[in-house]
Enzyme design. Structure first.
Site, PDB file in Angstrom:
ATOM      1  N   GLY A 188       0.832  -1.192   0.000  1.00 27.69           N
ATOM      2  CA  GLY A 188       0.000   0.000   0.000  1.00 27.69           C
ATOM      3  C   GLY A 188       0.870   1.246   0.000  1.00 27.69           C
ATOM      4  O   GLY A 188       2.066   1.171   0.306  1.00 27.69           O
ATOM      5  N   GLN A 216       3.046   9.913   1.795  1.00 24.26           N
ATOM      6  CA  GLN A 216       4.394   9.319   1.801  1.00 24.26           C
ATOM      7  C   GLN A 216       5.259   9.799   0.637  1.00 24.26           C
ATOM      8  O   GLN A 216       6.476   9.686   0.688  1.00 24.26           O
ATOM      9  CB  GLN A 216       4.299   7.783   1.768  1.00 24.26           C
ATOM     10  CG  GLN A 216       3.725   7.192   3.041  1.00 24.26           C
ATOM     11  CD  GLN A 216       3.542   5.698   2.921  1.00 24.26           C
ATOM     12  OE1 GLN A 216       2.579   5.237   2.335  1.00 24.26           O
ATOM     13  NE2 GLN A 216       4.472   4.923   3.455  1.00 24.26           N
ATOM     14  N   CYS A 275       6.194  -0.381   7.482  1.00 23.04           N
ATOM     15  CA  CYS A 275       5.849   0.827   6.722  1.00 23.04           C
ATOM     16  C   CYS A 275       7.037   1.242   5.880  1.00 23.04           C
ATOM     17  O   CYS A 275       8.170   1.255   6.367  1.00 23.04           O
ATOM     18  CB  CYS A 275       5.472   1.945   7.688  1.00 23.04           C
ATOM     19  SG  CYS A 275       4.993   3.466   6.854  1.00 23.04           S
ATOM     20  N   LEU A 276       6.767   1.589   4.633  1.00 27.85           N
ATOM     21  CA  LEU A 276       7.846   2.021   3.730  1.00 27.85           C
ATOM     22  C   LEU A 276       8.517   3.300   4.249  1.00 27.85           C
ATOM     23  O   LEU A 276       9.667   3.558   3.918  1.00 27.85           O
ATOM     24  CB  LEU A 276       7.297   2.251   2.318  1.00 27.85           C
ATOM     25  CG  LEU A 276       6.778   0.995   1.605  1.00 27.85           C
ATOM     26  CD1 LEU A 276       6.034   1.376   0.335  1.00 27.85           C
ATOM     27  CD2 LEU A 276       7.932   0.038   1.287  1.00 27.85           C
ATOM     28  N   HIS A 323      -4.159   1.485   7.935  1.00 27.45           N
ATOM     29  CA  HIS A 323      -2.767   1.968   7.995  1.00 27.45           C
ATOM     30  C   HIS A 323      -2.590   3.160   7.047  1.00 27.45           C
ATOM     31  O   HIS A 323      -2.002   4.181   7.428  1.00 27.45           O
ATOM     32  CB  HIS A 323      -1.830   0.800   7.624  1.00 27.45           C
ATOM     33  CG  HIS A 323      -0.386   1.163   7.488  1.00 27.45           C
ATOM     34  ND1 HIS A 323       0.589   0.694   8.343  1.00 27.45           N
ATOM     35  CD2 HIS A 323       0.278   1.919   6.580  1.00 27.45           C
ATOM     36  CE1 HIS A 323       1.768   1.159   7.972  1.00 27.45           C
ATOM     37  NE2 HIS A 323       1.617   1.903   6.897  1.00 27.45           N
ATOM     38  N   GLU A 324      -3.114   3.037   5.829  1.00 25.39           N
ATOM     39  CA  GLU A 324      -2.963   4.112   4.831  1.00 25.39           C
ATOM     40  C   GLU A 324      -3.775   5.344   5.218  1.00 25.39           C
ATOM     41  O   GLU A 324      -3.320   6.474   5.027  1.00 25.39           O
ATOM     42  CB  GLU A 324      -3.391   3.641   3.434  1.00 25.39           C
ATOM     43  CG  GLU A 324      -2.697   2.400   2.898  1.00 25.39           C
ATOM     44  CD  GLU A 324      -1.196   2.412   2.998  1.00 25.39           C
ATOM     45  OE1 GLU A 324      -0.602   3.503   3.105  1.00 25.39           O
ATOM     46  OE2 GLU A 324      -0.599   1.327   2.980  1.00 25.39           O
ATOM     47  N   HIS A 374      -1.947   7.544   7.526  1.00 21.04           N
ATOM     48  CA  HIS A 374      -0.959   8.415   6.863  1.00 21.04           C
ATOM     49  C   HIS A 374      -1.601   9.744   6.444  1.00 21.04           C
ATOM     50  O   HIS A 374      -0.985  10.801   6.573  1.00 21.04           O
ATOM     51  CB  HIS A 374      -0.386   7.733   5.610  1.00 21.04           C
ATOM     52  CG  HIS A 374       0.729   6.773   5.877  1.00 21.04           C
ATOM     53  ND1 HIS A 374       1.919   7.152   6.471  1.00 21.04           N
ATOM     54  CD2 HIS A 374       0.861   5.452   5.585  1.00 21.04           C
ATOM     55  CE1 HIS A 374       2.725   6.084   6.545  1.00 21.04           C
ATOM     56  NE2 HIS A 374       2.110   5.038   6.022  1.00 21.04           N
TER      57      HIS A 374
HETATM   58  O1  GNR Z   1       4.122  -2.656   2.520  1.00 19.91           O
HETATM   59  C1  GNR Z   1       3.482  -2.503   3.563  1.00 19.91           C
HETATM   60  N1  GNR Z   1       3.192  -3.579   4.334  1.00 19.91           N
HETATM   61  C2  GNR Z   1       2.324  -3.555   5.404  1.00 19.91           C
HETATM   62  C3  GNR Z   1       2.306  -4.645   6.259  1.00 19.91           C
HETATM   63  C4  GNR Z   1       1.445  -4.682   7.322  1.00 19.91           C
HETATM   64  C5  GNR Z   1       0.585  -3.624   7.549  1.00 19.91           C
HETATM   65  C6  GNR Z   1       0.609  -2.525   6.734  1.00 19.91           C
HETATM   66  C7  GNR Z   1       1.461  -2.486   5.657  1.00 19.91           C
HETATM   67  S1  GNR Z   1       1.454  -1.120   4.601  1.00 19.91           S
HETATM   68  C8  GNR Z   1       3.105  -1.150   4.022  1.00 19.91           C
HETATM   69  C9  GNR Z   1       3.312  -0.091   2.956  1.00 19.91           C
HETATM   70  C10 GNR Z   1       3.167   1.273   3.598  1.00 19.91           C
HETATM   71  O2  GNR Z   1       3.990   1.776   4.308  1.00 19.91           O
HETATM   72  N2  GNR Z   1       2.041   1.880   3.391  1.00 19.91           N
HETATM   73  O3  GNR Z   1       1.809   3.061   3.967  1.00 19.91           O
HETATM   74 NI    NI Z   2       2.962   3.100   5.783  1.00 18.54          NI
END
Ligand code: GNR
Ligand code: NI
Length: 180
Positions: A46, A51, A91-92, A133-134, A137
């Protein structure tokens, strides 16, 4: 298409609250395409516009094994949520950190797609976790904000060490001035 660069914690721009998209125009469609390319290249499941330093309410997600089911959520809103699940998140924008976070198990989400069409979807499993999660952000929130003081302290120490090692490496990598 363009691969965009991803901001990393503790960059203050990750704390900016994203603005709603007024119309799904060509600029937004280009952003969605660039975000998908960036997410696939990273690789991640995601990506939120925040980001890549674009403060608009746009998310892309692909949780498929084959990486061939791109999804896009514009101006997402959670209409209802049920249950709780704990999942080890990454998270990236916070590389190399994985910690358990508790989220809602099932959510109903209303959003626009890349054609500007409104849809309501009932989501569960990893997709529901990823959307939450997104969406965090877009509010300037990161999964590390949910950690205990102890874990957050450990994370900050790890990052400080990483920064020290980086500056040391930069010193040793510096090409010495030749003595004539
Ligand atoms: O790549 C991603 N893996 C992930 C694993 C578990 C819960 C959420 C994520 S999202 C993350 C990519 C990211 O940072 N999205 O904002
Ligand atoms: Ni993230």
């Amino acid at each position: 298409m363009t691969i965009l660069s991803i901001l990393e914690y503790p960059d203050p721009r990750l704390r900016i609250r994203a603005e709603p998209v007024k119309s799904v125009d060509v600029e937004v469609k280009t952003l969605v395409a660039d975000m998908l390319e960036t997410m696939y290249a990273a690789p991640g499941i995601g990506l939120a516009a925040t980001q890549v330093n674009i403060h608009k309410r746009v998310l892309v997600i692909d949780i498929s094994e084959e990486r061939n089911q791109p999804m896009c959520f514009i101006n997402p809103e959670i209409l209802s949520s049920e249950g709780e699940v704990s999942y080890e998140e990454g998270c990236l924008s916070v590389p190399d950190v994985f910690e358990s976070v508790i989220r809602s198990e099932r959510i109903k989400v209303k959003s626009l797609d890349e054609n500007g069409e409104t849809s309501e979807q009932a989501l569960d499993g990893l997709l529901a976790i990823c959307v939450q999660h997104e969406m965090d952000h877009l509010e300037g929130k990161l999964f590390v904000d949910y950690l205990s003081y102890l874990k957050k302290d450990r994370l900050n120490k790890k990052l400080a060490k990483k920064a020290r090692l980086r500056s040391k490496k930069e010193q040793t990598d510096r090409i010495p001035t030749p003595v004539i």
